[in-house]
Design a protein around this motif. Structure first.
Motif, PDB file in Angstrom:
ATOM      1  N   SER A  24       5.746   4.891   7.707  1.00 33.18           N
ATOM      2  CA  SER A  24       6.327   4.979   6.373  1.00 33.18           C
ATOM      3  C   SER A  24       5.291   5.495   5.398  1.00 33.18           C
ATOM      4  O   SER A  24       4.108   5.584   5.709  1.00 33.18           O
ATOM      5  N   ALA A  25       5.746   5.826   4.189  1.00 35.29           N
ATOM      6  CA  ALA A  25       4.834   6.176   3.108  1.00 35.29           C
ATOM      7  C   ALA A  25       4.436   4.936   2.323  1.00 35.29           C
ATOM      8  O   ALA A  25       3.430   4.922   1.636  1.00 35.29           O
ATOM      9  N   VAL A  26       5.238   3.881   2.431  1.00 36.36           N
ATOM     10  CA  VAL A  26       4.953   2.631   1.724  1.00 36.36           C
ATOM     11  C   VAL A  26       4.792   1.520   2.760  1.00 36.36           C
ATOM     12  O   VAL A  26       5.638   1.349   3.625  1.00 36.36           O
ATOM     13  N   VAL A  27       3.701   0.789   2.656  1.00 41.06           N
ATOM     14  CA  VAL A  27       3.383  -0.254   3.619  1.00 41.06           C
ATOM     15  C   VAL A  27       3.367  -1.593   2.912  1.00 41.06           C
ATOM     16  O   VAL A  27       2.701  -1.747   1.888  1.00 41.06           O
ATOM     17  N   SER A  28       4.102  -2.558   3.451  1.00 44.20           N
ATOM     18  CA  SER A  28       4.140  -3.887   2.856  1.00 44.20           C
ATOM     19  C   SER A  28       4.317  -4.920   3.961  1.00 44.20           C
ATOM     20  O   SER A  28       5.414  -5.114   4.463  1.00 44.20           O
ATOM     21  N   VAL A  61      -4.560   3.310  10.470  1.00 48.39           N
ATOM     22  CA  VAL A  61      -3.597   4.198   9.811  1.00 48.39           C
ATOM     23  C   VAL A  61      -3.799   5.597  10.377  1.00 48.39           C
ATOM     24  O   VAL A  61      -4.895   6.153  10.302  1.00 48.39           O
ATOM     25  N   THR A  62      -2.737   6.163  10.950  1.00 48.66           N
ATOM     26  CA  THR A  62      -2.785   7.505  11.517  1.00 48.66           C
ATOM     27  C   THR A  62      -1.777   8.381  10.791  1.00 48.66           C
ATOM     28  O   THR A  62      -0.604   8.030  10.705  1.00 48.66           O
ATOM     29  N   PHE A  63      -2.248   9.510  10.269  1.00 50.27           N
ATOM     30  CA  PHE A  63      -1.381  10.470   9.587  1.00 50.27           C
ATOM     31  C   PHE A  63      -0.969  11.520  10.607  1.00 50.27           C
ATOM     32  O   PHE A  63      -1.739  12.410  10.948  1.00 50.27           O
ATOM     33  N   LYS A  64       0.249  11.407  11.118  1.00 57.12           N
ATOM     34  CA  LYS A  64       0.694  12.257  12.222  1.00 57.12           C
ATOM     35  C   LYS A  64       0.951  13.705  11.825  1.00 57.12           C
ATOM     36  O   LYS A  64       0.667  14.607  12.583  1.00 57.12           O
ATOM     37  N   ASP A  65       1.505  13.947  10.640  1.00 61.11           N
ATOM     38  CA  ASP A  65       1.897  15.292  10.251  1.00 61.11           C
ATOM     39  C   ASP A  65       0.882  15.990   9.351  1.00 61.11           C
ATOM     40  O   ASP A  65       1.150  17.061   8.837  1.00 61.11           O
ATOM     41  N   LEU A 113       0.857  -1.179   0.000  1.00 62.49           N
ATOM     42  CA  LEU A 113       0.000   0.000   0.000  1.00 62.49           C
ATOM     43  C   LEU A 113       0.891   1.225   0.000  1.00 62.49           C
ATOM     44  O   LEU A 113       1.798   1.334   0.816  1.00 62.49           O
ATOM     45  N   ASP A 114       0.648   2.135  -0.920  1.00 66.23           N
ATOM     46  CA  ASP A 114       1.363   3.408  -0.942  1.00 66.23           C
ATOM     47  C   ASP A 114       0.411   4.455  -0.404  1.00 66.23           C
ATOM     48  O   ASP A 114      -0.525   4.862  -1.083  1.00 66.23           O
ATOM     49  N   VAL A 115       0.624   4.864   0.851  1.00 62.91           N
ATOM     50  CA  VAL A 115      -0.263   5.848   1.462  1.00 62.91           C
ATOM     51  C   VAL A 115       0.076   7.265   1.028  1.00 62.91           C
ATOM     52  O   VAL A 115      -0.658   8.191   1.336  1.00 62.91           O
ATOM     53  N   GLY A 116       1.177   7.439   0.305  1.00 62.88           N
ATOM     54  CA  GLY A 116       1.513   8.730  -0.264  1.00 62.88           C
ATOM     55  C   GLY A 116       2.109   9.727   0.719  1.00 62.88           C
ATOM     56  O   GLY A 116       2.853  10.595   0.339  1.00 62.88           O
ATOM     57  N   LEU A 117       1.773   9.640   1.958  1.00 64.44           N
ATOM     58  CA  LEU A 117       2.282  10.514   3.003  1.00 64.44           C
ATOM     59  C   LEU A 117       2.805   9.641   4.134  1.00 64.44           C
ATOM     60  O   LEU A 117       2.408   8.488   4.262  1.00 64.44           O
ATOM     61  N   GLY A 118       3.659  10.179   4.958  1.00 63.67           N
ATOM     62  CA  GLY A 118       4.122   9.405   6.099  1.00 63.67           C
ATOM     63  C   GLY A 118       2.952   9.032   6.996  1.00 63.67           C
ATOM     64  O   GLY A 118       2.144   9.878   7.355  1.00 63.67           O
TER      65      GLY A 118
END
Length: 66
Positions: A25-29, A48-52, A2-7
């Motif tokens: 990470s930005a990429v999850v595997s 999935v939590t987008f911290k920034d 999965l590429d979440v695109g952002l950290g």
């Protein structure tokens, strides 16, 4: 994969609530293993939590099939 695109802080839990995968990470595997051992076929929960970024958390389930 999965590429979440952002950290993102990504966690995967088994049906007993045990954390089986964690990465920031930005990429999850996840290869379906915990400590080198294949995990059982079944339903897993992800968070999935987008911290920034001011994006909402993502949470749900998926089925691991072998």
């Amino acid at each position: 994969f999965l590429d979440v695109g952002l950290g993102a802080d990504v966690k995967v839990f088994n049906r007993w609530g045990q954390l089986v995968y964690h990465v920031y990470s930005a990429v999850v595997s996840w290869d379906g293993k915990l400590n080198g051992q294949l995990q059982a076929t079944g339903t897993y929960v992800y968070l999935v939590t987008f911290k920034d970024h001011k994006l909402p958390d993502l949470k749900g389930t998926f089925t691991l099939i072998r």
